[in-house]
Structure formats: structure tokens, C-alpha cells
Design a protein around this motif. Structure first.
Motif, PDB file in Angstrom:
ATOM      1  N   LYS A   7      -9.293  26.283  68.494  1.00  0.00           N
ATOM      2  CA  LYS A   7      -9.480  26.880  69.814  1.00  0.00           C
ATOM      3  C   LYS A   7     -10.943  27.273  70.031  1.00  0.00           C
ATOM      4  N   ALA A   8     -11.567  27.857  69.011  1.00  0.00           N
ATOM      5  CA  ALA A   8     -12.979  28.260  69.113  1.00  0.00           C
ATOM      6  C   ALA A   8     -13.877  27.033  69.283  1.00  0.00           C
ATOM      7  N   LEU A   9     -13.586  25.965  68.549  1.00  0.00           N
ATOM      8  CA  LEU A   9     -14.351  24.729  68.669  1.00  0.00           C
ATOM      9  C   LEU A   9     -14.225  24.164  70.084  1.00  0.00           C
ATOM     10  N   ARG A  10     -12.999  24.085  70.570  1.00  0.00           N
ATOM     11  CA  ARG A  10     -12.754  23.570  71.920  1.00  0.00           C
ATOM     12  C   ARG A  10     -13.520  24.394  72.957  1.00  0.00           C
ATOM     13  N   ARG A  16     -20.395  23.579  76.717  1.00  0.00           N
ATOM     14  CA  ARG A  16     -21.593  22.736  76.666  1.00  0.00           C
ATOM     15  C   ARG A  16     -21.520  21.524  77.579  1.00  0.00           C
ATOM     16  N   VAL A  17     -20.376  21.318  78.247  1.00  0.00           N
ATOM     17  CA  VAL A  17     -20.217  20.156  79.126  1.00  0.00           C
ATOM     18  C   VAL A  17     -19.926  20.604  80.552  1.00  0.00           C
ATOM     19  N   ASP A  18     -19.985  19.657  81.475  1.00  0.00           N
ATOM     20  CA  ASP A  18     -19.677  19.915  82.871  1.00  0.00           C
ATOM     21  C   ASP A  18     -18.153  20.041  83.013  1.00  0.00           C
ATOM     22  N   PRO A  19     -17.644  21.231  83.328  1.00  0.00           N
ATOM     23  CA  PRO A  19     -16.195  21.427  83.397  1.00  0.00           C
ATOM     24  C   PRO A  19     -15.527  20.674  84.542  1.00  0.00           C
ATOM     25  N   LYS A  20     -16.308  20.144  85.479  1.00  0.00           N
ATOM     26  CA  LYS A  20     -15.743  19.387  86.596  1.00  0.00           C
ATOM     27  C   LYS A  20     -15.598  17.901  86.269  1.00  0.00           C
ATOM     28  N   SER A  21     -16.203  17.474  85.178  1.00  0.00           N
ATOM     29  CA  SER A  21     -16.177  16.065  84.795  1.00  0.00           C
ATOM     30  C   SER A  21     -14.957  15.761  83.928  1.00  0.00           C
ATOM     31  N   LYS A  22     -14.048  14.977  84.467  1.00  0.00           N
ATOM     32  CA  LYS A  22     -12.847  14.594  83.710  1.00  0.00           C
ATOM     33  C   LYS A  22     -13.226  13.790  82.457  1.00  0.00           C
ATOM     34  N   ILE A  23     -14.279  12.999  82.564  1.00  0.00           N
ATOM     35  CA  ILE A  23     -14.721  12.198  81.416  1.00  0.00           C
ATOM     36  C   ILE A  23     -15.213  13.106  80.298  1.00  0.00           C
ATOM     37  N   GLN A  24     -16.026  14.098  80.641  1.00  0.00           N
ATOM     38  CA  GLN A  24     -16.533  15.026  79.629  1.00  0.00           C
ATOM     39  C   GLN A  24     -15.393  15.832  79.003  1.00  0.00           C
ATOM     40  N   ILE A  74     -13.875   8.329  60.627  1.00  0.00           N
ATOM     41  CA  ILE A  74     -13.745   9.457  61.559  1.00  0.00           C
ATOM     42  C   ILE A  74     -15.093  10.167  61.690  1.00  0.00           C
ATOM     43  N   ASN A  75     -15.776  10.364  60.575  1.00  0.00           N
ATOM     44  CA  ASN A  75     -17.081  11.024  60.589  1.00  0.00           C
ATOM     45  C   ASN A  75     -18.071  10.253  61.461  1.00  0.00           C
ATOM     46  N   THR A  76     -18.085   8.941  61.331  1.00  0.00           N
ATOM     47  CA  THR A  76     -18.965   8.101  62.145  1.00  0.00           C
ATOM     48  C   THR A  76     -18.624   8.252  63.629  1.00  0.00           C
ATOM     49  N   SER A  77     -17.332   8.275  63.938  1.00  0.00           N
ATOM     50  CA  SER A  77     -16.895   8.453  65.326  1.00  0.00           C
ATOM     51  C   SER A  77     -17.297   9.825  65.852  1.00  0.00           C
ATOM     52  N   LEU A  78     -17.172  10.849  65.024  1.00  0.00           N
ATOM     53  CA  LEU A  78     -17.555  12.205  65.439  1.00  0.00           C
ATOM     54  C   LEU A  78     -19.054  12.287  65.738  1.00  0.00           C
ATOM     55  N   ILE A  79     -19.858  11.653  64.909  1.00  0.00           N
ATOM     56  CA  ILE A  79     -21.301  11.666  65.127  1.00  0.00           C
ATOM     57  C   ILE A  79     -21.644  10.976  66.449  1.00  0.00           C
ATOM     58  N   ALA A  80     -21.049   9.810  66.686  1.00  0.00           N
ATOM     59  CA  ALA A  80     -21.320   9.074  67.922  1.00  0.00           C
ATOM     60  C   ALA A  80     -20.844   9.856  69.146  1.00  0.00           C
ATOM     61  N   LEU A  81     -19.651  10.401  69.073  1.00  0.00           N
ATOM     62  CA  LEU A  81     -19.111  11.168  70.197  1.00  0.00           C
ATOM     63  C   LEU A  81     -19.914  12.449  70.398  1.00  0.00           C
ATOM     64  N   GLY A  82     -20.343  13.062  69.305  1.00  0.00           N
ATOM     65  CA  GLY A  82     -21.173  14.264  69.398  1.00  0.00           C
ATOM     66  C   GLY A  82     -22.491  13.987  70.099  1.00  0.00           C
ATOM     67  N   LYS A  83     -23.112  12.843  69.794  1.00  0.00           N
ATOM     68  CA  LYS A  83     -24.352  12.468  70.479  1.00  0.00           C
ATOM     69  C   LYS A  83     -24.080  12.242  71.963  1.00  0.00           C
ATOM     70  N   ASP A  84     -22.968  11.607  72.265  1.00  0.00           N
ATOM     71  CA  ASP A  84     -22.599  11.350  73.656  1.00  0.00           C
ATOM     72  C   ASP A  84     -22.378  12.655  74.424  1.00  0.00           C
TER      73      ASP A  84
END
Length: 106
Positions: A7-10, A16-24, A74-84
Motif C-alpha cells: 500500500k505504501a509503495l502504491r 509521482r504520476v499524473d493521477p488523471k492519466s489512465k495509462i500512468q 521481473i527485475n529487468t521489467s521493473l527497471i524498464a517500467l520504473g524508467k518509464d
């Protein structure tokens, strides 16, 4: 990772993201899901060990736990998604202005 940590992570990611963006918002949920899977794989590795023994008929052989390779994916995916999501850029502490951070460089 327990429910409180998830919950804290979420909440931190949503801040840190735009709360109006469904994609984000979807990317945040995907990131949290991957983190949960990452820690489940970690637990499986701890439970079953780094190496596992496979018995195939009369043959018996030891091989690396497949969860290790999945954890790396999974780690590789997390890094890529984190950069995004822009997680590779530091967040300024509350109350710090752009000028404050520039003065730190001098």
C-alpha cells in the motif's frame, strides 16, 4: 512484502504520476504487481533453495532453481517500467527549491 508495504509503495508511486492519466495509473498497478511477484519468487527460492534436484525416471540431476531466472526477468521489467514512470530521476525533498539543489553543487 506485506500488505502495508504494498500500500505504501502504491501510494508513493501514485504521488509521482499524473493521477488523471489512465495509462500512468495502469503502469503503477503493473509495477506493484511485478514487485509482489518478485518477492513471491524470492520466497520460493528461499523455501526450495538455489539449486533443486530433478528426478526423471532413473536419472537424478541438480540444476539452478528456475525461479532465479524468472526473478531476473521481473527485475529487468521493473527497471524498464520504473524508467518509464520516471523513477530513475530523484525526487526533491519537500520544501527544497531548484535553487537549493543548484547551490549544493558549488
Amino acid at each position: 512484502m506485506n500488505n502495508k508495504e504494498v500500500k505504501a509503495l502504491r501510494e508513493e508511486l501514485l504521488g509521482r504520476v499524473d493521477p488523471k492519466s489512465k495509462i500512468q495509473l495502469e503502469k503503477v498497478e503493473r509495477y506493484v504487481n511485478l514487485v509482489e511477484i518478485y518477492y513471491q519468487l524470492d520466497k520460493a527460492i528461499k523455501d526450495h533453495g538455489i539449486m533443486i534436484t530433478t528426478i526423471n525416471g532413473s536419472q537424478e540431476f541438480t540444476k539452478p532453481n528456475p525461479a532465479i531466472a524468472e526473478k531476473n526477468k521481473i527485475n529487468t521489467s521493473l527497471i524498464a517500467l520504473g524508467k518509464d514512470l520516471g523513477l530513475d530521476t530523484p525526487v526533491k525533498p519537500a520544501g527544497e527549491s531548484e535553487d537549493d539543489s543548484k547551490n549544493d553543487l558549488i
